[in-house]
Design a protein around this motif. Structure first.
Motif, PDB file in Angstrom:
ATOM      1  N   GLY A  50       0.816  -1.207   0.000  1.00  0.00           N
ATOM      2  CA  GLY A  50       0.000   0.000   0.000  1.00  0.00           C
ATOM      3  C   GLY A  50       0.849   1.255   0.000  1.00  0.00           C
ATOM      4  N   ILE A  51       0.266   2.343  -0.535  1.00  0.00           N
ATOM      5  CA  ILE A  51       0.968   3.622  -0.590  1.00  0.00           C
ATOM      6  C   ILE A  51      -0.072   4.729  -0.505  1.00  0.00           C
ATOM      7  CG2 ILE A  51       0.926   3.800  -3.109  1.00  0.00           C
ATOM      8  CD1 ILE A  51       3.823   4.896  -2.933  1.00  0.00           C
ATOM      9  N   THR A  52       0.267   5.843   0.137  1.00  0.00           N
ATOM     10  CA  THR A  52      -0.628   6.993   0.219  1.00  0.00           C
ATOM     11  C   THR A  52      -0.128   8.101  -0.687  1.00  0.00           C
ATOM     12  OG1 THR A  52       0.571   7.938   2.083  1.00  0.00           O
ATOM     13  CG2 THR A  52      -1.272   6.485   2.605  1.00  0.00           C
ATOM     14  N   ASN A  53      -1.009   9.010  -1.042  1.00  0.00           N
ATOM     15  CA  ASN A  53      -0.645  10.140  -1.894  1.00  0.00           C
ATOM     16  C   ASN A  53       0.479  10.939  -1.232  1.00  0.00           C
ATOM     17  OD1 ASN A  53      -0.637  12.059  -3.888  1.00  0.00           O
ATOM     18  ND2 ASN A  53      -2.519  13.061  -3.236  1.00  0.00           N
ATOM     19  N   GLY A  54       1.564  11.155  -1.931  1.00  0.00           N
ATOM     20  CA  GLY A  54       2.715  11.891  -1.410  1.00  0.00           C
ATOM     21  C   GLY A  54       3.763  11.013  -0.744  1.00  0.00           C
ATOM     22  N   GLN A  55       3.466   9.758  -0.475  1.00  0.00           N
ATOM     23  CA  GLN A  55       4.411   8.846   0.170  1.00  0.00           C
ATOM     24  C   GLN A  55       5.469   8.379  -0.824  1.00  0.00           C
ATOM     25  OE1 GLN A  55       2.580   5.323   1.809  1.00  0.00           O
ATOM     26  NE2 GLN A  55       4.532   4.489   2.539  1.00  0.00           N
ATOM     27  N   THR A  56       6.690   8.208  -0.329  1.00  0.00           N
ATOM     28  CA  THR A  56       7.800   7.702  -1.145  1.00  0.00           C
ATOM     29  C   THR A  56       8.193   6.318  -0.656  1.00  0.00           C
ATOM     30  OG1 THR A  56       8.622   9.931  -1.572  1.00  0.00           O
ATOM     31  CG2 THR A  56      10.179   8.132  -1.887  1.00  0.00           C
ATOM     32  N   VAL A  57       8.342   5.401  -1.608  1.00  0.00           N
ATOM     33  CA  VAL A  57       8.727   4.026  -1.303  1.00  0.00           C
ATOM     34  C   VAL A  57      10.110   3.770  -1.896  1.00  0.00           C
ATOM     35  CG1 VAL A  57       8.178   1.600  -1.748  1.00  0.00           C
ATOM     36  CG2 VAL A  57       6.351   3.220  -1.267  1.00  0.00           C
ATOM     37  N   TYR A  78      11.148   2.969 -17.634  1.00  0.00           N
ATOM     38  CA  TYR A  78       9.924   2.569 -16.928  1.00  0.00           C
ATOM     39  C   TYR A  78       8.708   3.152 -17.619  1.00  0.00           C
ATOM     40  CZ  TYR A  78       8.070   6.656 -14.425  1.00  0.00           C
ATOM     41  OH  TYR A  78       7.451   7.827 -14.102  1.00  0.00           O
ATOM     42  N   PHE A  79       7.573   2.523 -17.361  1.00  0.00           N
ATOM     43  CA  PHE A  79       6.303   2.993 -17.891  1.00  0.00           C
ATOM     44  C   PHE A  79       5.224   2.771 -16.844  1.00  0.00           C
ATOM     45  CE2 PHE A  79       2.261   2.257 -20.080  1.00  0.00           C
ATOM     46  CZ  PHE A  79       2.128   3.495 -20.695  1.00  0.00           C
ATOM     47  N   GLN A  80       4.516   3.844 -16.500  1.00  0.00           N
ATOM     48  CA  GLN A  80       3.430   3.741 -15.520  1.00  0.00           C
ATOM     49  C   GLN A  80       2.110   3.663 -16.267  1.00  0.00           C
ATOM     50  OE1 GLN A  80       3.712   6.387 -12.272  1.00  0.00           O
ATOM     51  NE2 GLN A  80       1.934   5.530 -11.258  1.00  0.00           N
ATOM     52  N   TYR A  81       1.352   2.602 -16.005  1.00  0.00           N
ATOM     53  CA  TYR A  81       0.102   2.405 -16.730  1.00  0.00           C
ATOM     54  C   TYR A  81      -1.134   2.560 -15.856  1.00  0.00           C
ATOM     55  CZ  TYR A  81       1.097  -2.362 -15.144  1.00  0.00           C
ATOM     56  OH  TYR A  81       1.427  -3.456 -14.395  1.00  0.00           O
ATOM     57  N   SER A 116      -1.119  10.196  -6.528  1.00  0.00           N
ATOM     58  CA  SER A 116      -2.548   9.976  -6.749  1.00  0.00           C
ATOM     59  C   SER A 116      -3.144   9.191  -5.591  1.00  0.00           C
ATOM     60  CB  SER A 116      -2.791   9.257  -8.078  1.00  0.00           C
ATOM     61  OG  SER A 116      -2.268   7.952  -8.051  1.00  0.00           O
ATOM     62  N   THR A 117      -4.470   9.144  -5.563  1.00  0.00           N
ATOM     63  CA  THR A 117      -5.177   8.451  -4.479  1.00  0.00           C
ATOM     64  C   THR A 117      -5.800   7.144  -4.955  1.00  0.00           C
ATOM     65  OG1 THR A 117      -7.178   9.712  -4.970  1.00  0.00           O
ATOM     66  CG2 THR A 117      -5.700  10.601  -3.271  1.00  0.00           C
ATOM     67  N   VAL A 118      -5.347   6.659  -6.101  1.00  0.00           N
ATOM     68  CA  VAL A 118      -5.842   5.387  -6.640  1.00  0.00           C
ATOM     69  C   VAL A 118      -4.687   4.385  -6.684  1.00  0.00           C
ATOM     70  CG1 VAL A 118      -7.651   6.491  -8.018  1.00  0.00           C
ATOM     71  CG2 VAL A 118      -5.407   6.108  -9.034  1.00  0.00           C
ATOM     72  N   SER A 119      -4.993   3.150  -7.006  1.00  0.00           N
ATOM     73  CA  SER A 119      -3.954   2.128  -7.147  1.00  0.00           C
ATOM     74  C   SER A 119      -2.999   2.525  -8.275  1.00  0.00           C
ATOM     75  CB  SER A 119      -4.583   0.774  -7.450  1.00  0.00           C
ATOM     76  OG  SER A 119      -5.353   0.345  -6.355  1.00  0.00           O
ATOM     77  N   GLN A 120      -1.743   2.122  -8.116  1.00  0.00           N
ATOM     78  CA  GLN A 120      -0.716   2.508  -9.079  1.00  0.00           C
ATOM     79  C   GLN A 120       0.068   1.289  -9.520  1.00  0.00           C
ATOM     80  OE1 GLN A 120       1.188   6.019  -7.091  1.00  0.00           O
ATOM     81  NE2 GLN A 120      -0.618   5.635  -5.833  1.00  0.00           N
ATOM     82  N   SER A 121       0.371   1.251 -10.819  1.00  0.00           N
ATOM     83  CA  SER A 121       1.130   0.123 -11.382  1.00  0.00           C
ATOM     84  C   SER A 121       2.113   0.665 -12.400  1.00  0.00           C
ATOM     85  CB  SER A 121       0.190  -0.867 -12.067  1.00  0.00           C
ATOM     86  OG  SER A 121      -0.777  -1.340 -11.169  1.00  0.00           O
ATOM     87  N   PHE A 122       3.308   0.095 -12.400  1.00  0.00           N
ATOM     88  CA  PHE A 122       4.301   0.462 -13.410  1.00  0.00           C
ATOM     89  C   PHE A 122       5.270  -0.691 -13.621  1.00  0.00           C
ATOM     90  CE2 PHE A 122       5.856   2.019  -9.348  1.00  0.00           C
ATOM     91  CZ  PHE A 122       7.193   1.657  -9.332  1.00  0.00           C
ATOM     92  N   ASP A 123       5.902  -0.683 -14.772  1.00  0.00           N
ATOM     93  CA  ASP A 123       6.922  -1.682 -15.132  1.00  0.00           C
ATOM     94  C   ASP A 123       8.258  -0.998 -15.276  1.00  0.00           C
ATOM     95  OD1 ASP A 123       5.072  -3.768 -15.287  1.00  0.00           O
ATOM     96  OD2 ASP A 123       4.702  -3.441 -17.415  1.00  0.00           O
ATOM     97  N   ILE A 124       9.289  -1.720 -14.879  1.00  0.00           N
ATOM     98  CA  ILE A 124      10.669  -1.270 -15.079  1.00  0.00           C
ATOM     99  C   ILE A 124      11.350  -2.292 -15.972  1.00  0.00           C
ATOM    100  CG2 ILE A 124      12.912  -0.946 -13.965  1.00  0.00           C
ATOM    101  CD1 ILE A 124      11.452  -0.030 -11.473  1.00  0.00           C
ATOM    102  N   GLN A 135      12.296  -7.529 -17.100  1.00  0.00           N
ATOM    103  CA  GLN A 135      11.186  -6.669 -16.708  1.00  0.00           C
ATOM    104  C   GLN A 135      10.767  -6.984 -15.283  1.00  0.00           C
ATOM    105  OE1 GLN A 135       7.698  -7.068 -19.149  1.00  0.00           O
ATOM    106  NE2 GLN A 135       6.450  -5.843 -17.775  1.00  0.00           N
ATOM    107  N   VAL A 136      10.488  -5.925 -14.517  1.00  0.00           N
ATOM    108  CA  VAL A 136       9.997  -6.063 -13.159  1.00  0.00           C
ATOM    109  C   VAL A 136       8.747  -5.191 -13.044  1.00  0.00           C
ATOM    110  CG1 VAL A 136      10.536  -5.815 -10.712  1.00  0.00           C
ATOM    111  CG2 VAL A 136      12.365  -6.341 -12.318  1.00  0.00           C
ATOM    112  N   SER A 137       7.667  -5.753 -12.500  1.00  0.00           N
ATOM    113  CA  SER A 137       6.406  -5.014 -12.356  1.00  0.00           C
ATOM    114  C   SER A 137       6.144  -4.685 -10.903  1.00  0.00           C
ATOM    115  CB  SER A 137       5.244  -5.846 -12.899  1.00  0.00           C
ATOM    116  OG  SER A 137       5.420  -6.094 -14.279  1.00  0.00           O
ATOM    117  N   PHE A 138       5.554  -3.498 -10.685  1.00  0.00           N
ATOM    118  CA  PHE A 138       5.212  -3.049  -9.331  1.00  0.00           C
ATOM    119  C   PHE A 138       3.756  -2.620  -9.308  1.00  0.00           C
ATOM    120  CE2 PHE A 138       9.741  -2.461  -9.715  1.00  0.00           C
ATOM    121  CZ  PHE A 138      10.218  -2.961  -8.519  1.00  0.00           C
ATOM    122  N   GLU A 139       3.060  -2.963  -8.219  1.00  0.00           N
ATOM    123  CA  GLU A 139       1.672  -2.557  -8.018  1.00  0.00           C
ATOM    124  C   GLU A 139       1.525  -2.097  -6.570  1.00  0.00           C
ATOM    125  OE1 GLU A 139      -1.271  -5.421  -9.155  1.00  0.00           O
ATOM    126  OE2 GLU A 139      -0.205  -5.912 -11.003  1.00  0.00           O
TER     127      GLU A 139
END
Length: 144
Positions: A50-57, A78-81, A116-124, A135-139
């Motif tokens: 999980g992540i909140t808006n403005g949080q850095t992981v 990377y590409f954020q979809y 953002s305040t929604v779920s986020q996904s991106f690939d590296i 390729q590594v995917s993050f959600e």
């Protein structure tokens, strides 16, 4: 007698030269196999779900090479979809999606900041200068 000794020395010398020539000419440069292209794996330490808006992981990544070639260069893209956020290398400026950036080390940290305040996904994608790619995917689920 001297003449016979000179002839035998000459014959031995001739045999030694011919043997050396045959042995040296049997070496073929085409058979010399110098491997430069080594496949690699990408290892990622666990990240929060999980992540909140403005949080850095923090994302810790290691490129594990199957061999070592000093002129191997690594790159990241990377590409954020889903959702919005930024990805950066240490304190560098954020990466632009779909742009290729050099990686100076095989062990490094990336920082993803949610915007953002929604779920986020991106690939590296991590690639090398020999065409190998991983390729590594993050959600991340929204915690807002």
């Amino acid at each position: 007698m001297k003449r016979l000794l000179n002839k035998s020395k000459f014959l031995w010398m001739l045999v030694a030269v011919m043997t050396s020539a045959i042995m040296l000419s049997s070496c073929n440069k085409d058979e010399l196999d110098i491997q430069q292209n080594y496949p690699f794996e990408v290892k990622v330490m666990p990240v929060p779900k999980g992540i909140t808006n403005g949080q850095t992981v923090e994302i810790r990544i290691t490129i594990q090479r199957s061999g070592d070639f000093k002129d191997a260069n690594y790159f990241i893209c990377y590409f954020q979809y889903d959702g919005q956020g930024t990805l950066r290398y240490y304190n560098d400026a954020p990466y632009m999606p779909n742009d290729l950036y050099p990686l100076p080390q095989t062990q490094f940290r990336l920082y993803y900041t949610s915007q953002s305040t929604v779920s986020q996904s991106f690939d590296i994608w991590i690639s090398d200068n020999f065409g190998n790619e991983q390729q590594v995917s993050f959600e991340f689920n929204s915690s807002d």
